[in-house]
Design a protein around this motif. Structure first.
Motif, PDB file in Angstrom:
ATOM      1  N   UNK A  43      43.376  49.135  43.665  1.00 55.58           N
ATOM      2  CA  UNK A  43      42.358  48.319  44.343  1.00 55.58           C
ATOM      3  C   UNK A  43      41.064  48.321  43.536  1.00 55.58           C
ATOM      4  N   UNK A  44      40.609  49.503  43.080  1.00 53.89           N
ATOM      5  CA  UNK A  44      39.352  49.557  42.341  1.00 53.89           C
ATOM      6  C   UNK A  44      39.462  48.926  40.954  1.00 53.89           C
ATOM      7  N   UNK A  45      40.625  48.959  40.370  1.00 50.37           N
ATOM      8  CA  UNK A  45      40.816  48.256  39.093  1.00 50.37           C
ATOM      9  C   UNK A  45      40.660  46.763  39.295  1.00 50.37           C
ATOM     10  N   UNK A  46      41.262  46.258  40.366  1.00 48.31           N
ATOM     11  CA  UNK A  46      41.145  44.834  40.679  1.00 48.31           C
ATOM     12  C   UNK A  46      39.685  44.460  40.947  1.00 48.31           C
ATOM     13  N   UNK A  47      38.970  45.264  41.749  1.00 45.32           N
ATOM     14  CA  UNK A  47      37.552  44.995  42.044  1.00 45.32           C
ATOM     15  C   UNK A  47      36.731  45.043  40.761  1.00 45.32           C
ATOM     16  N   UNK A  48      37.002  46.017  39.914  1.00 43.43           N
ATOM     17  CA  UNK A  48      36.279  46.171  38.653  1.00 43.43           C
ATOM     18  C   UNK A  48      36.450  44.937  37.769  1.00 43.43           C
ATOM     19  N   UNK A  49      37.685  44.497  37.591  1.00 51.02           N
ATOM     20  CA  UNK A  49      37.956  43.326  36.746  1.00 51.02           C
ATOM     21  C   UNK A  49      37.367  42.061  37.360  1.00 51.02           C
ATOM     22  N   UNK A  50      37.483  41.909  38.679  1.00 49.62           N
ATOM     23  CA  UNK A  50      36.892  40.745  39.349  1.00 49.62           C
ATOM     24  C   UNK A  50      35.383  40.685  39.130  1.00 49.62           C
ATOM     25  N   UNK A  51      34.712  41.823  39.232  1.00 51.41           N
ATOM     26  CA  UNK A  51      33.264  41.846  39.022  1.00 51.41           C
ATOM     27  C   UNK A  51      32.894  41.545  37.576  1.00 51.41           C
ATOM     28  N   UNK A  52      33.704  41.993  36.647  1.00 52.73           N
ATOM     29  CA  UNK A  52      33.429  41.677  35.236  1.00 52.73           C
ATOM     30  C   UNK A  52      33.544  40.165  35.017  1.00 52.73           C
ATOM     31  N   UNK A  53      34.558  39.541  35.585  1.00 45.98           N
ATOM     32  CA  UNK A  53      34.698  38.090  35.429  1.00 45.98           C
ATOM     33  C   UNK A  53      33.610  37.330  36.174  1.00 45.98           C
ATOM     34  N   UNK A  54      33.194  37.843  37.327  1.00 46.48           N
ATOM     35  CA  UNK A  54      32.187  37.143  38.130  1.00 46.48           C
ATOM     36  C   UNK A  54      30.779  37.275  37.550  1.00 46.48           C
ATOM     37  N   UNK A  55      30.400  38.474  37.109  1.00 43.29           N
ATOM     38  CA  UNK A  55      29.022  38.714  36.692  1.00 43.29           C
ATOM     39  C   UNK A  55      28.817  38.763  35.183  1.00 43.29           C
ATOM     40  N   UNK A  56      29.898  38.855  34.397  1.00 39.75           N
ATOM     41  CA  UNK A  56      29.747  38.979  32.951  1.00 39.75           C
ATOM     42  C   UNK A  56      30.646  38.010  32.199  1.00 39.75           C
ATOM     43  N   UNK A  57      31.100  36.976  32.866  1.00 36.43           N
ATOM     44  CA  UNK A  57      31.942  35.936  32.274  1.00 36.43           C
ATOM     45  C   UNK A  57      33.185  36.501  31.583  1.00 36.43           C
ATOM     46  N   UNK A  58      33.697  37.599  32.097  1.00 34.66           N
ATOM     47  CA  UNK A  58      34.930  38.167  31.578  1.00 34.66           C
ATOM     48  C   UNK A  58      34.782  38.961  30.303  1.00 34.66           C
ATOM     49  N   UNK A  59      33.563  39.221  29.885  1.00 34.27           N
ATOM     50  CA  UNK A  59      33.342  39.997  28.652  1.00 34.27           C
ATOM     51  C   UNK A  59      33.322  41.489  28.982  1.00 34.27           C
ATOM     52  N   UNK A  60      34.280  42.203  28.413  1.00 31.24           N
ATOM     53  CA  UNK A  60      34.328  43.659  28.604  1.00 31.24           C
ATOM     54  C   UNK A  60      33.370  44.310  27.622  1.00 31.24           C
ATOM     55  N   UNK A  61      32.440  45.049  28.138  1.00 35.32           N
ATOM     56  CA  UNK A  61      31.485  45.786  27.308  1.00 35.32           C
ATOM     57  C   UNK A  61      31.576  47.256  27.668  1.00 35.32           C
ATOM     58  N   UNK A  62      31.366  48.121  26.715  1.00 39.11           N
ATOM     59  CA  UNK A  62      31.490  49.559  26.943  1.00 39.11           C
ATOM     60  C   UNK A  62      30.444  50.061  27.930  1.00 39.11           C
ATOM     61  N   UNK A  63      29.257  49.439  27.956  1.00 42.79           N
ATOM     62  CA  UNK A  63      28.213  49.909  28.866  1.00 42.79           C
ATOM     63  C   UNK A  63      28.621  49.724  30.320  1.00 42.79           C
ATOM     64  N   UNK A  64      29.479  48.758  30.617  1.00 38.25           N
ATOM     65  CA  UNK A  64      29.936  48.543  31.991  1.00 38.25           C
ATOM     66  C   UNK A  64      30.703  49.779  32.470  1.00 38.25           C
ATOM     67  N   UNK A  65      31.576  50.301  31.634  1.00 37.86           N
ATOM     68  CA  UNK A  65      32.339  51.497  31.993  1.00 37.86           C
ATOM     69  C   UNK A  65      31.420  52.718  32.096  1.00 37.86           C
ATOM     70  N   UNK A  66      30.486  52.832  31.176  1.00 40.69           N
ATOM     71  CA  UNK A  66      29.560  53.977  31.167  1.00 40.69           C
ATOM     72  C   UNK A  66      28.677  53.957  32.409  1.00 40.69           C
ATOM     73  N   UNK A  67      28.138  52.786  32.752  1.00 40.78           N
ATOM     74  CA  UNK A  67      27.241  52.692  33.912  1.00 40.78           C
ATOM     75  C   UNK A  67      28.026  52.919  35.210  1.00 40.78           C
ATOM     76  N   UNK A  68      29.250  52.415  35.295  1.00 39.85           N
ATOM     77  CA  UNK A  68      30.073  52.642  36.479  1.00 39.85           C
ATOM     78  C   UNK A  68      30.348  54.137  36.640  1.00 39.85           C
TER      79      UNK A  68
END
Length: 129
Positions: A43-68
């Motif tokens: 569930x949290x993986x799905x929420x995490x990926x959905x938020x990346x696509x919604x707020x960051x246009x699907x761009x995975x950045x390392x700071x997203x993982x670090x801040x989470x």
């Protein structure tokens, strides 16, 4: 995305604390604990990926993982222990309240069985005379 990631980490810790409180209140088999953990992470993986696509246009950045992860650490090192205690006591109270009607019903059935057996004995004694 920074704020969303921070909030997401805090929410991950909060929902896991709810799950921990449920496990602490109601006994679980090890296999069920594993299944709950898998469902939690899916569930949290799905929420995490959905938020990346919604707020960051699907761009995975390392700071997203670090801040989470930082949000999760902040939550776990500040209010996590208190939240677990609060939810544990709430669930414990609900469990105790749910046991009272069950116990009352069990006692009522037991009382009814005793009355019924006494009546049967009286009836069988009347036939013998």
């Amino acid at each position: 995305m920074f704020v969303v990631s921070l909030i997401m980490g805090i929410c991950m810790g909060f929902t896991y604390d709810i799950l921990r409180s449920i496990r602490k209140t109601f006994t679980h088999v090890d296999m069920l604990v594993g299944i709950e953990d898998i469902i939690y992470w899916l569930i949290w993986t799905w929420v995490f990926i959905e938020n990346i696509f919604k707020f960051n246009d699907g761009s995975f950045r390392i700071y997203i993982f670090i801040v989470t992860f930082t949000g999760l650490l902040i939550y776990c090192n500040t209010i996590s222990r208190g939240i677990v205690k609060i939810f544990f006591y709430i669930l414990w109270f609900v469990k105790k309240c749910a046991q009272k009607p069950k116990k009352m019903l069990k006692n009522g059935v037991f009382w009814f069985k005793i009355k019924l057996s006494v009546l049967r004995k009286k009836k069988s004694k009347r036939r013998n005379f």
